[in-house]
Design a protein around this motif. Structure first.
Motif, short mmCIF file in Angstrom:
data_model
loop_
_atom_site.label_atom_id
_atom_site.label_comp_id
_atom_site.label_asym_id
_atom_site.label_seq_id
_atom_site.Cartn_x
_atom_site.Cartn_y
_atom_site.Cartn_z
N GLU A 1 0.76 -1.17 0.10
CA GLU A 1 0.11 -0.14 -0.09
C GLU A 1 0.86 1.42 -0.07
O GLU A 1 0.12 2.39 -0.05
CB GLU A 1 -1.00 0.07 1.15
CG GLU A 1 -0.02 -0.06 2.49
CD GLU A 1 0.02 -1.62 3.32
OE1 GLU A 1 0.03 -1.42 4.42
OE2 GLU A 1 0.19 -2.41 2.50
N TYR A 2 2.06 1.21 0.25
CA TYR A 2 2.86 2.35 0.05
C TYR A 2 3.83 2.55 -1.23
O TYR A 2 4.49 3.49 -1.34
CB TYR A 2 4.14 2.14 1.04
CG TYR A 2 3.56 2.06 2.59
CD1 TYR A 2 3.22 3.53 3.19
CD2 TYR A 2 3.54 0.99 3.12
CE1 TYR A 2 2.91 3.28 4.39
CE2 TYR A 2 2.89 1.04 4.62
CZ TYR A 2 2.61 2.06 5.14
OH TYR A 2 2.05 2.06 6.40
N GLY A 3 3.33 1.75 -2.39
CA GLY A 3 4.16 1.84 -3.56
C GLY A 3 3.03 1.81 -4.75
O GLY A 3 1.65 1.52 -4.38
N GLY A 4 3.39 1.70 -5.88
CA GLY A 4 2.50 1.82 -7.19
C GLY A 4 1.94 3.14 -7.52
O GLY A 4 2.77 4.10 -8.15
N SER A 5 0.78 3.29 -7.35
CA SER A 5 0.01 4.61 -7.77
C SER A 5 0.78 5.83 -6.83
O SER A 5 1.24 5.64 -5.90
CB SER A 5 -1.57 4.47 -7.47
OG SER A 5 -1.67 4.53 -6.16
N LEU A 6 0.47 7.12 -7.20
CA LEU A 6 1.19 8.12 -6.69
C LEU A 6 0.10 8.38 -5.26
O LEU A 6 0.63 8.54 -4.08
CB LEU A 6 0.65 9.55 -7.31
CG LEU A 6 1.01 10.85 -6.79
CD1 LEU A 6 2.63 11.02 -6.30
CD2 LEU A 6 0.83 11.98 -7.68
N GLU A 7 -1.17 8.11 -5.42
CA GLU A 7 -1.91 7.94 -4.09
C GLU A 7 -1.22 6.82 -3.05
O GLU A 7 -0.99 7.35 -1.99
CB GLU A 7 -3.27 7.44 -4.51
CG GLU A 7 -4.24 7.52 -3.46
CD GLU A 7 -4.54 8.69 -3.28
OE1 GLU A 7 -5.18 9.10 -1.90
OE2 GLU A 7 -4.76 9.89 -3.78
N ASN A 8 -0.89 5.87 -3.38
CA ASN A 8 -0.12 5.14 -2.52
C ASN A 8 1.24 5.55 -1.96
O ASN A 8 1.70 5.58 -0.88
CB ASN A 8 -0.06 3.56 -3.00
CG ASN A 8 -1.25 2.84 -3.18
OD1 ASN A 8 -2.14 3.20 -2.41
ND2 ASN A 8 -1.26 1.56 -3.56
N ARG A 9 1.97 6.22 -2.91
CA ARG A 9 3.42 6.72 -2.63
C ARG A 9 3.45 8.03 -2.04
O ARG A 9 4.21 8.26 -1.09
CB ARG A 9 3.78 7.15 -3.98
CG ARG A 9 4.53 5.68 -4.74
CD ARG A 9 5.14 6.06 -5.87
NE ARG A 9 4.34 6.21 -7.16
CZ ARG A 9 4.49 7.25 -7.84
NH1 ARG A 9 5.22 8.42 -7.65
NH2 ARG A 9 3.50 7.41 -8.82
N MET A 10 2.02 8.59 -1.73
CA MET A 10 1.94 9.74 -0.58
C MET A 10 1.51 9.38 0.54
O MET A 10 1.52 10.17 1.57
CB MET A 10 0.87 10.71 -1.25
CG MET A 10 1.41 11.45 -2.61
SD MET A 10 0.11 12.80 -2.87
CE MET A 10 -1.25 11.95 -3.67
N ARG A 11 1.44 7.99 0.85
CA ARG A 11 0.75 7.55 2.11
C ARG A 11 1.71 7.78 3.45
O ARG A 11 1.53 8.24 4.13
CB ARG A 11 0.45 5.99 2.13
CG ARG A 11 -0.42 5.52 2.99
CD ARG A 11 -0.79 4.02 2.94
NE ARG A 11 -1.32 3.86 1.68
CZ ARG A 11 -2.60 3.57 1.63
NH1 ARG A 11 -3.43 4.00 2.51
NH2 ARG A 11 -3.18 3.55 0.50
#
Length: 407
Positions: A186-196
């Motif tokens: 959940e901390y990788g992949g999409s920018l949404e996840n990378r902003m977590r």
């Protein structure tokens, strides 16, 4: 003629500054044993006496494994009295005091941080050089919580504000950038996840800040290389920071481990940089490959201005412009364009009382010639302008003269 905003007060959250100037969070290298020194005290007191609205100590790691240099601050309870001495001196001169808090992630080495350096993902950092380990989920939570602890320590030390470092390829930036974040959770992949991870750090910082500490965030306008974040992604990051409650953003750019001179511009004086290095293998390697590892980026005044304007159009919160401000003309230009504050670093290394001189003398330019000697020197010993160093070695004098002759 339009009246200048420069010497009018302005607010960042609960904090009001006496004018629109900020000493940018540029690494001083003045913290032997990861603790404040008389040298750090003298420098920031001089900048405060020189008329700055707020001066920023840089940078303070929130944990030991976030240190990138042996002469860098590590924000912990035992250094609070030493920091309080500095903030008291800054306040006595009429300025506000801020401290940049962050974690360097992969920009470290076991000899400095006491462990294998960590990042969003495992890999190898050629600039250290070192193997890097991806963080476990429980470690991610612990580091995020350390940002909240750091804010509370900053308050205890007398600081009026903190600046969360979310740019330049340090740990939060390593999570944001697809170049360094190859996680599949959940901390990788999409920018949404990378902003977590950034959101977690901000939640801790804002909760700890309560209603009496200003929270600024340094964030990139773009990473500065192919495969990193571009301007549209960075605007989305900035919008998320605004929703997280940040009181102001400091707009910068670049990725230290990939595009170091995109941050600072100009040429890195390799001879000056290696002259102060103690490790012979590192000195030899940088002399041979330095121009390849640290490519030039042309310098011009206000070099982030065009990119930063796009952020001004997209955001409502106060923005701090930083990047190549060495003249009153360009400072007034960015303030007239809707940026609430103007931040400087090299100008104040060259001339700590530059703000007072602008106030007293009107239109002028500081004496910084952007040979970047201060940057080359600070990686090994403390930050200093070549104009203020007595008995410079002949090899360094020749390098500076060659750089000035190129222009």
């Amino acid at each position: 003629m339009k009246e200048s905003l420069l010497f009018t007060p302005a607010s960042i959250g609960p904090l009001t500054l006496r004018n629109r100037t900020i000493r940018a969070a540029a690494f001083e290298g003045m913290c032997e044993g990861n603790s404040p020194t008389d040298l750090l005290y003298d420098y920031h007191r001089s900048v405060a006496a020189g008329g700055i609205g707020m001066t920023t100590l840089a940078y303070a790691s929130v944990t030991r494994n976030g240190l990138s240099f042996p002469h860098q601050l590590w924000l912990r309870p035992e250094i609070v009295p030493g920091l309080r001495r500095i903030t008291d001196a800054i306040h006595k001169e009429g300025a506000a005091a801020s401290i940049q808090i962050g974690h360097c992630g992969n920009m470290s080495h076991r000899a400095i941080c006491g462990c294998t350096p960590v990042s969003a993902s495992s890999g190898f950092n050629i600039y250290s050089p070192t193997l890097v380990r991806g963080l476990r989920k429980d470690e991610i939570r612990e580091i995020a919580e350390a940002f909240g602890t750091a804010v509370n320590l900053a308050r205890e030390a007398g600081f009026d504000a903190v600046e969360v470092h979310a740019g330049h390829g340090y740990l939060i930036s390593q999570f944001l950038s697809p170049y360094t974040n190859r996680r599949r959770d959940e901390y990788g992949g999409s920018l949404e996840n990378r902003m977590r991870f950034m959101e977690m750090c901000m939640a801790e910082a804002m909760t700890a800040a309560r209603d009496d500490m200003a929270v600024l965030v340094k964030t990139n306008t773009r990473d500065g290389f192919k495969g990193g974040l571009e301007i549209d992604d960075c605007i989305e990051v900035a919008r998320r920071l605004e929703r997280c409650g940040a009181h102001a953003l400091v707009l910068s750019g670049g990725f230290v481990s990939k595009a170091p001179m995109y941050v600072m511009r100009g040429r890195m004086p390799i001879r000056s940089m290696t002259h102060y290095m103690k490790q012979l293998w590192l000195k030899a390697g940088v002399r041979m490959a330095g121009r390849f590892m640290i490519p030039d980026e042309p310098f011009r005044e206000a070099y982030f201005y065009e990119d930063s304007l796009k952020f001004r159009q997209a955001l409502r919160l106060p923005l701090v412009y930083v990047g190549g401000l060495v003249s009153r003309e360009k400072i007034d230009m960015v303030l007239d364009s809707g940026f609430e504050f103007a931040a400087m670093a090299r100008a104040l290394i060259n001339e700590p009382d530059f703000v007072n001189r602008m106030r007293d003398a009107g239109e002028l330019r500081c004496g910084c010639d952007h040979t970047n000697y201060c940057i080359a020197r600070m990686y090994s010993i403390e930050m200093a302008c070549h104009r203020h160093v007595k008995d410079l070695p002949p090899c360094i004098k020749r390098e500076i003269d060659r750089e000035l002759a190129r222009r």
